[in-house]
Design an enzyme around this catalytic site. Structure first.
Site, PDB file in Angstrom:
ATOM      1  N   ASP A  60       0.853  -1.191   0.000  1.00 43.29           N
ATOM      2  CA  ASP A  60       0.000   0.000   0.000  1.00 43.29           C
ATOM      3  C   ASP A  60       0.891   1.245   0.000  1.00 43.29           C
ATOM      4  O   ASP A  60       1.676   1.459   0.918  1.00 43.29           O
ATOM      5  CB  ASP A  60      -0.889  -0.040   1.256  1.00 43.29           C
ATOM      6  CG  ASP A  60      -1.940   1.059   1.255  1.00 43.29           C
ATOM      7  OD1 ASP A  60      -2.074   1.752   0.225  1.00 43.29           O
ATOM      8  OD2 ASP A  60      -2.619   1.212   2.287  1.00 43.29           O
ATOM      9  N   ASP A 120      -3.003   2.238  -6.019  1.00 46.64           N
ATOM     10  CA  ASP A 120      -1.854   2.241  -5.110  1.00 46.64           C
ATOM     11  C   ASP A 120      -1.809   1.073  -4.146  1.00 46.64           C
ATOM     12  O   ASP A 120      -1.061   1.102  -3.179  1.00 46.64           O
ATOM     13  CB  ASP A 120      -1.816   3.559  -4.319  1.00 46.64           C
ATOM     14  CG  ASP A 120      -2.826   3.574  -3.195  1.00 46.64           C
ATOM     15  OD1 ASP A 120      -3.976   3.185  -3.439  1.00 46.64           O
ATOM     16  OD2 ASP A 120      -2.460   3.962  -2.072  1.00 46.64           O
ATOM     17  N   GLU A 121      -2.580   0.051  -4.403  1.00 51.40           N
ATOM     18  CA  GLU A 121      -2.679  -1.058  -3.448  1.00 51.40           C
ATOM     19  C   GLU A 121      -2.804  -2.370  -4.196  1.00 51.40           C
ATOM     20  O   GLU A 121      -3.527  -2.437  -5.188  1.00 51.40           O
ATOM     21  CB  GLU A 121      -3.994  -0.903  -2.679  1.00 51.40           C
ATOM     22  CG  GLU A 121      -3.906  -0.472  -1.264  1.00 51.40           C
ATOM     23  CD  GLU A 121      -5.288  -0.508  -0.653  1.00 51.40           C
ATOM     24  OE1 GLU A 121      -5.689  -1.547  -0.135  1.00 51.40           O
ATOM     25  OE2 GLU A 121      -5.966   0.534  -0.706  1.00 51.40           O
TER      26      GLU A 121
HETATM   27 MG   LIG Z   1      -2.439   3.916   0.075  1.00 55.49          MG
END
Ligand SMILES: [Mg+2]
Length: 366
Positions: A20, A114-115
């Site tokens: 993350d 983003d993960e």
């Molecule tokens: Mg994040």
């Protein structure tokens, strides 16, 4: 009694990493604009109806967080600097980090830009220790993008996801099979991934505050109160989550449909019938920060014939209200109907990333 669920899942234990990026959009903006470094930054619109899409750690110290109305954010942090989102840049960075993941495993399941979950049980480097893989990946992300990522390492997706939060920012944490059940037991259910605010409230009303409380409940009880999510909750209360890492989960559409107990013949009940479907679709979109440009209404009649009606908007649907209005107009056009309706469905397609809040505000404020 099911012994399986009280210990490890059957079969070989898996090694899952959840990566993350830290305050992703805000960190990208701080990276690309030195004046923003060490400053409280909010990505999103500053106008009256704007919403914060992402907040830098400096802003978070003031209590600013994503999905917060910009007005509230500004009140909490008068020096807050608002920056317009640049999704093309975020997407490019996202592609860079996925390339790094792919050096280690093809089993990559992105949750958003983003993960991602990575299954590294078998990995392309032949590395034994998942913790070391996570360290390497984070170091490469830093070298390539100059951005920090955090990681959670565990034996399933749920715990890996929970672990990535433990040492954020720029840290990582491991939850081992030995520690998993105890970790879950002390955790408030409102912090569980997969338990939203409404579900948390419902759990609280049922006397379930922590993982330990959740674990005391029979599976029948959980299914009765939480339907399809019941077995998932039963599992995670024990630190068990059998969901596989599904690679390349590029969704082309998000849809929900419902078959009615009694056939529908009038516009009013049909309208009521589609409302929860729109809410479901929108909840998914919100959770994944996406929207779509095309909404499709599916109608199945009592004689099992089926029609679909679709409408597109160039700028993408920005709120559930706009979807509702569109569906209303599509639905209105099929009445009056000779045949009863047994099923209605709503699907959103031509999906694209979306700022939490109203992007049209950004575009129309001149
Ligand atoms: Mg994040």
């Amino acid at each position: 009694m099911n012994n399986n669920l009280d210990n490890q899942p059957a079969g070989r234990p898996r090694k899952i990493i959840h990566i993350d990026m830290d305050a992703f959009y805000a960190s990208v903006e701080q990276r690309d604009n030195p004046e923003l470094r060490d400053q409280p930054v909010a990505v999103g619109g500053s106008e009256a109806r704007g919403v914060v899409a992402a907040a830098s750690y400096e802003a978070r110290k003031f209590g600013v967080h994503s999905a917060m109305p910009s007005v509230t954010a500004k009140r909490k942090c008068p020096d807050l600097i608002f920056v317009k989102p640049r999704f093309d840049v975020y997407k490019a960075v996202s592609a860079q980090i996925r390339e790094i993941f792919a050096e280690y495993t093809p089993l990559i399941e992105p949750l958003s830009l983003d993960e991602a979950y990575l299954d590294v049980t078998e990995n392309l480097k032949g590395m034994e220790i998942a913790t070391e893989i996570a360290l390497e990946i984070r170091a490469k992300i830093k070298a390539v993008t100059d951005l920090n990522a955090s990681a959670g390492i565990s034996y399933n997706k749920f715990l890996a996801k929970m672990a990535s939060d433990l040492n954020k920012p720029n840290g990582q944490a491991v939850i081992t099979p030995k520690n998993g059940p105890a970790f879950v037991a002390q955790l408030p259910v409102k912090k569980f991934h997969g338990v939203g605010p409404a579900t948390a409230d419902k759990m609280h009303r049922l006397g379930i505050e922590t993982g330990a409380n959740l674990r005391e409940k029979e599976i029948e009880f959980l299914v009765q109160h939480f339907g399809k999510s019941g077995p998932y909750f039963y599992g995670i209360a024990r630190g068990v989550d059998e969901r596989q890492v599904k690679p390349n989960r590029v969704r082309k559409s998000v849809g929900a449909e419902d078959t009615f107990n009694q056939d529908i013949h009038a516009f009013g009940p049909a309208r009521e019938g589609v409302k929860p479907l729109i809410a479901k679709v929108w909840r998914y979109c919100e959770g994944n920060e996406i929207t779509g440009k095309t909404v499709t209404l599916k109608v199945k009649y009592a004689d099992f014939t089926q029609i679909t009606r679709a409408k597109s908007v160039a700028e993408g649907f920005r709120s559930p209200q706009v979807i509702e209005e569109t569906i209303d107009s599509l639905l209105g056009a099929i009445f009056p109907t000779q045949k009863g309706i047994r099923l209605l469905g709503v699907t959103l397609s031509s999906l694209e990333p979306r700022v939490v809040g109203s992007i049209e505000q950004l575009q129309f404020t001149l």
